[in-house]
Write a protein that holds these residues in place. Structure first.
Motif, mmCIF file in Angstrom:
data_model
loop_
_atom_site.group_PDB
_atom_site.id
_atom_site.type_symbol
_atom_site.label_atom_id
_atom_site.label_comp_id
_atom_site.label_asym_id
_atom_site.label_seq_id
_atom_site.Cartn_x
_atom_site.Cartn_y
_atom_site.Cartn_z
ATOM 1 N N PRO A 11 1.324 -1.442 -0.227
ATOM 2 C CA PRO A 11 0.225 -0.378 -0.193
ATOM 3 C C PRO A 11 0.649 1.286 0.353
ATOM 4 O O PRO A 11 1.715 0.896 0.198
ATOM 5 C CB PRO A 11 -0.659 -0.446 1.549
ATOM 6 N N SER A 12 0.258 2.220 -0.358
ATOM 7 C CA SER A 12 0.980 3.247 -0.691
ATOM 8 C C SER A 12 0.573 4.621 1.083
ATOM 9 O O SER A 12 -0.238 4.578 1.479
ATOM 10 C CB SER A 12 0.464 4.132 -1.598
ATOM 11 N N SER A 13 1.829 4.966 0.802
ATOM 12 C CA SER A 13 1.387 5.918 1.832
ATOM 13 C C SER A 13 2.135 7.540 1.714
ATOM 14 O O SER A 13 1.380 8.012 2.712
ATOM 15 C CB SER A 13 3.425 5.702 2.811
ATOM 16 N N CYS A 14 1.365 7.455 0.812
ATOM 17 C CA CYS A 14 1.191 8.368 0.229
ATOM 18 C C CYS A 14 -0.401 8.351 0.177
ATOM 19 O O CYS A 14 -1.043 7.541 -1.446
ATOM 20 C CB CYS A 14 1.631 10.031 -1.214
ATOM 21 N N ALA A 15 -1.157 9.597 0.693
ATOM 22 C CA ALA A 15 -3.364 9.672 -0.030
ATOM 23 C C ALA A 15 -3.329 10.182 -1.457
ATOM 24 O O ALA A 15 -2.429 10.710 -1.495
ATOM 25 C CB ALA A 15 -3.068 10.821 1.343
ATOM 26 N N PRO A 23 5.740 3.454 -1.326
ATOM 27 C CA PRO A 23 5.709 2.357 0.365
ATOM 28 C C PRO A 23 6.304 3.213 1.141
ATOM 29 O O PRO A 23 6.942 4.395 1.464
ATOM 30 C CB PRO A 23 6.833 0.929 0.059
ATOM 31 N N GLY A 24 5.718 2.842 2.440
ATOM 32 C CA GLY A 24 6.500 3.290 4.041
ATOM 33 C C GLY A 24 7.744 2.597 4.079
ATOM 34 O O GLY A 24 8.267 1.698 3.158
ATOM 35 N N ARG A 25 8.100 3.099 5.361
ATOM 36 C CA ARG A 25 9.646 2.610 5.661
ATOM 37 C C ARG A 25 9.955 0.924 5.354
ATOM 38 O O ARG A 25 10.093 0.149 4.323
ATOM 39 C CB ARG A 25 9.955 3.121 7.344
ATOM 40 N N ILE A 26 8.984 0.247 6.253
ATOM 41 C CA ILE A 26 9.238 -1.108 5.943
ATOM 42 C C ILE A 26 9.291 -1.744 4.669
ATOM 43 O O ILE A 26 9.628 -2.892 4.189
ATOM 44 C CB ILE A 26 8.489 -1.895 7.515
ATOM 45 N N PRO A 27 7.725 -1.492 4.238
ATOM 46 C CA PRO A 27 7.551 -1.933 2.733
ATOM 47 C C PRO A 27 9.067 -1.464 1.978
ATOM 48 O O PRO A 27 9.335 -2.409 0.981
ATOM 49 C CB PRO A 27 7.083 -1.566 2.536
ATOM 50 N N ALA A 28 9.034 -0.379 2.354
ATOM 51 C CA ALA A 28 10.921 -0.267 1.093
ATOM 52 C C ALA A 28 11.542 -0.812 1.404
ATOM 53 O O ALA A 28 12.372 -0.870 0.485
ATOM 54 C CB ALA A 28 11.157 1.829 1.246
ATOM 55 N N ASP A 29 11.532 -1.067 2.917
ATOM 56 C CA ASP A 29 12.773 -1.975 3.114
ATOM 57 C C ASP A 29 12.633 -3.231 2.651
ATOM 58 O O ASP A 29 13.790 -4.164 2.215
ATOM 59 C CB ASP A 29 13.149 -1.868 4.594
ATOM 60 N N ILE A 30 11.547 -4.182 2.588
ATOM 61 C CA ILE A 30 11.866 -5.312 2.355
ATOM 62 C C ILE A 30 12.025 -5.543 0.916
ATOM 63 O O ILE A 30 12.592 -6.649 0.239
ATOM 64 C CB ILE A 30 10.183 -6.070 2.453
#
Length: 146
Positions: A11-15, A23-30
C-alpha cells in the motif's frame, strides 16, 4: 469508490497515490532487500559464496566479541585472517544442538546488539517435544522474516 491495488504491491504511504505506490519505511526496506536478492540470483557461484562468507564472517566476529557462549565456541576460527573465511573453516565450528542452547541461557545472546538493528524481541517454543527454547530477534531479523 476505493481504488484497487495490484496484487503484490505494498500500500502507498501517500494519500491518493495508488500506482506506483510510495511505500512506507518497512515495505521500502523489504523491497530493497528483494531487489538485491533478485539481482544476486544471477551472480556466479563464486561471487555469491564470497558475499555469503563475508556476511557470515561479520556475524561470527560480532558473536565472538559480544556473546560469552560464542567467545569460547568460535575459538576454532581464532587464526582466520580478516576477509579470508572459507567453507572448510566454517565446517570446523561445532554444530549447535538443542541442549547447547538450553545450557547456555543468556550467554548465547549478544550483550551488545547493534542499536540500528532495532527493538529486541523474545520468541519461545512451546516445548511440546522437550524443554522450550528461547531465542531473541531484532527489527532486522523481523524484516528478513517478512
Amino acid at each position: 469508490m476505493k481504488p484497487a491495488r495490484a496484487r503484490g504491491i505494498p500500500p502507498s504511504s501517500c494519500a491518493g497515490i495508488v500506482w506506483p505506490a510510495v511505500p512506507g519505511r518497512i515495505p521500502a526496506d523489504i523491497l530493497a532487500v528483494q531487489y538485491q536478492l533478485d539481482r544476486s540470483q544471477w551472480w556466479s557461484a563464486e561471487t555469491l559464496q564470497r558475499a555469503q562468507l563475508g556476511q557470515l564472517e561479520s556475524l561470527l566476529h560480532h558473536a565472538a566479541q559480544t556473546a560469552p557462549f560464542y567467545r569460547d565456541r568460535l575459538q576454532v576460527l581464532k587464526d582466520v585472517a580478516p576477509g579470508a573465511l572459507t567453507i572448510e573453516q566454517v565446517a570446523r565450528i561445532p554444530i549447535l544442538k538443542r541442549g547447547d542452547i538450553q545450557a547456555a541461557g543468556d550467554d548465547l545472546f549478544s550483550q551488545h546488539p547493534p542499536k540500528d538493528h532495532g527493538k529486541i524481541s523474545i520468541v519461545q517454543t512451546s516445548g511440546s517435544t522437550g524443554s522450550p527454547i528461547r531465542v531473541r530477534g531484532t527489527g532486522v531479523t523481523g524484516l528478513y522474516w517478512q
